[in-house]
Motif scaffolding. Structure first.
Motif, PDB file in Angstrom:
ATOM      1  N   GLN A  94      37.977  14.768 -33.436  1.00 13.26           N
ATOM      2  CA  GLN A  94      37.254  15.726 -34.060  1.00 13.26           C
ATOM      3  C   GLN A  94      36.568  14.969 -35.192  1.00 13.26           C
ATOM      4  N   CYS A  95      37.001  13.901 -35.671  1.00 14.00           N
ATOM      5  CA  CYS A  95      36.555  12.951 -36.711  1.00 14.00           C
ATOM      6  C   CYS A  95      35.453  12.391 -36.407  1.00 14.00           C
ATOM      7  N   SER A  96      35.202  11.745 -35.071  1.00 11.83           N
ATOM      8  CA  SER A  96      33.892  11.448 -34.438  1.00 11.83           C
ATOM      9  C   SER A  96      33.136  12.366 -34.286  1.00 11.83           C
ATOM     10  N   LYS A  97      33.292  13.622 -33.983  1.00 10.98           N
ATOM     11  CA  LYS A  97      32.312  14.622 -33.832  1.00 10.98           C
ATOM     12  C   LYS A  97      31.626  15.183 -35.227  1.00 10.98           C
ATOM     13  N   GLU A  98      32.436  14.990 -36.141  1.00  8.61           N
ATOM     14  CA  GLU A  98      32.007  15.282 -37.567  1.00  8.61           C
ATOM     15  C   GLU A  98      31.104  14.000 -38.061  1.00  8.61           C
ATOM     16  N   SER A 147      30.005   2.658 -26.646  1.00  6.65           N
ATOM     17  CA  SER A 147      30.917   3.698 -26.688  1.00  6.65           C
ATOM     18  C   SER A 147      32.487   3.506 -27.110  1.00  6.65           C
ATOM     19  N   VAL A 148      32.934   4.470 -27.857  1.00 11.50           N
ATOM     20  CA  VAL A 148      34.228   4.301 -28.436  1.00 11.50           C
ATOM     21  C   VAL A 148      35.337   5.097 -27.477  1.00 11.50           C
ATOM     22  N   VAL A 149      36.426   4.512 -27.211  1.00 15.49           N
ATOM     23  CA  VAL A 149      37.394   4.996 -26.445  1.00 15.49           C
ATOM     24  C   VAL A 149      38.760   5.298 -27.323  1.00 15.49           C
ATOM     25  N   GLN A 199      31.881  -2.339 -35.615  1.00 23.13           N
ATOM     26  CA  GLN A 199      31.787  -1.382 -36.927  1.00 23.13           C
ATOM     27  C   GLN A 199      32.425  -0.108 -36.564  1.00 23.13           C
ATOM     28  N   ARG A 200      32.085   0.363 -35.345  1.00 21.79           N
ATOM     29  CA  ARG A 200      32.315   1.779 -34.760  1.00 21.79           C
ATOM     30  C   ARG A 200      33.810   2.087 -35.142  1.00 21.79           C
ATOM     31  N   PRO A 201      34.728   1.412 -34.389  1.00 16.74           N
ATOM     32  CA  PRO A 201      36.087   1.877 -34.564  1.00 16.74           C
ATOM     33  C   PRO A 201      36.412   1.888 -35.951  1.00 16.74           C
ATOM     34  N   GLN A 202      36.182   0.936 -36.782  1.00 18.22           N
ATOM     35  CA  GLN A 202      36.509   1.146 -38.267  1.00 18.22           C
ATOM     36  C   GLN A 202      35.794   2.181 -39.218  1.00 18.22           C
ATOM     37  N   LYS A 203      34.394   2.559 -38.555  1.00 13.60           N
ATOM     38  CA  LYS A 203      34.025   3.747 -39.150  1.00 13.60           C
ATOM     39  C   LYS A 203      34.643   4.989 -38.931  1.00 13.60           C
ATOM     40  N   LEU A 204      35.205   5.220 -37.732  1.00 10.63           N
ATOM     41  CA  LEU A 204      35.790   6.265 -37.193  1.00 10.63           C
ATOM     42  C   LEU A 204      37.214   6.578 -37.885  1.00 10.63           C
ATOM     43  N   ASN A 235      28.890   7.576 -29.116  1.00  9.73           N
ATOM     44  CA  ASN A 235      29.461   8.299 -28.269  1.00  9.73           C
ATOM     45  C   ASN A 235      31.147   8.017 -28.273  1.00  9.73           C
ATOM     46  N   THR A 236      31.871   8.978 -28.210  1.00 10.08           N
ATOM     47  CA  THR A 236      33.372   8.818 -28.112  1.00 10.08           C
ATOM     48  C   THR A 236      34.166   9.690 -27.069  1.00 10.08           C
TER      49      THR A 236
END
Length: 313
Positions: free
Chosen positions: A195-199, A154-156, A296-301, A204-205
């Protein structure tokens, strides 16, 4: 507030002017003929800061030099600015303290582990941005953390950083006096990242508070350090109290990061992935491949946020 403790909140409110130029809270620097950024191996007498960094709009910082090099390679490809040989030189090659990489308007800098290490880096980074005459900077810490009540991966996005007693403050001892500094982060920036994470819609963020501790073991209530004088029940009571206060992850840099960005008028955010749920254990046992994907998830976001901000989405 206890005797001997002063609060800089009023001064911070007066000095902070988010959105435009970097605010330098040090009048002594104007009297110096040269400013040597020792831990970056850079200096105003040897480097043309406006020419090197004047176009920077986004600064991403993280603990590991290799992770920040991977991030600059990733964002270079995302922005269509990739180098032909796939290599990106370390601007701070003259030192082994920190690593720094740049592609277009994006600067990527490592900060090491813990409050002292990121604090030193931020002092010199903020001065670098000031000397380069940068404006409208967005500064984002990307990293890893231990989650509380969240599935691994999960991303916080941090709402505010809190200390180990769940208070949204950072204590700094200056000339023998304890100074209390605010650790709030930019609310609108957090919403934009959410909002970017939702797109993206890949993981999960959540937006939540981040607890910043002074060490990895006792300070985070782990049972697996060399020293542990509490039991598992006490540990779980503490972590559940943290969760009930709004804490969703734990790391070791966000408090001073937020405090220094506030004082310098910098729009800032913290985006960390959780590697485990601390309510279920203390040791990170996921495979290397899974951990790499999580990291890699934070860098993708953040990469998507930068592309969207530049009109490239």
């Amino acid at each position: 507030m206890a005797p001997g403790i002063s609060n800089e909140k009023k001064k911070e409110d007066e000095q902070s002017s988010k959105g435009n130029a970097i605010h330098l809270c040090n009048p002594h620097l104007e009297k110096m003929k040269e400013d040597i950024l020792y831990h970056f191996a850079l200096g105003t007498g040897t480097h043309d800061f406006p020419a090197l960094f004047g176009d920077v709009k986004f600064v991403c910082v993280g603990g590991s030099p290799s992770r920040m090099k991977a991030f600059i390679a990733y964002i270079a490809e995302e922005l269509g600015l990739g180098s032909q040989d796939g290599d990106y030189p370390n601007i701070c090659a003259g030192t082994d303290r920190y690593a720094m990489y740049k592609v277009g308007p994006v600067l990527s800098v490592s900060h090491g582990m813990g409050i002292p290490s990121i604090s030193i880096m931020l002092h010199e980074l903020i001065k670098l941005l000031y000397h380069a005459k940068c404006s409208n900077i967005t500064l984002i810490r990307i990293g890893t953390s231990g989650g509380i009540g969240l599935e691994p991966g999960s991303v916080v996005i941090t709402r505010q950083s809190v200390d180990a007693t769940f208070k949204p403050q950072f204590e700094q001892v200056v000339l023998g006096k304890t100074i209390i500094r605010s650790t709030n982060l930019d609310e609108e920036l957090a919403k934009e990242l959410m909002q970017c994470s939702k797109e993206i819609n890949e993981f999960n963020t959540v937006i939540g508070n981040t607890m910043c501790t002074l060490d990895f073991y006792e300070g985070q209530g782990r049972l697996d350090g060399a020293i542990c004088l509490y039991n598992e029940e006490e540990k779980l009571q503490y972590l559940k109290a943290a969760y009930d206060s709004g804490v969703r992850n734990i790391e070791m840099e966000s408090s001073v990061f937020a405090a220094m960005c506030n004082l310098s008028g910098v729009r800032a955010a913290v985006v960390c992935v959780t590697l485990l749920n601390r309510l279920e254990g203390d040791q990170i046992s996921s495979s290397h491949d899974i951990l790499v994907e999580y990291q890699q998830r934070p860098q993708k976001l953040v990469g998507y946020f930068i592309k969207k901000s530049l009109g490239k989405v």
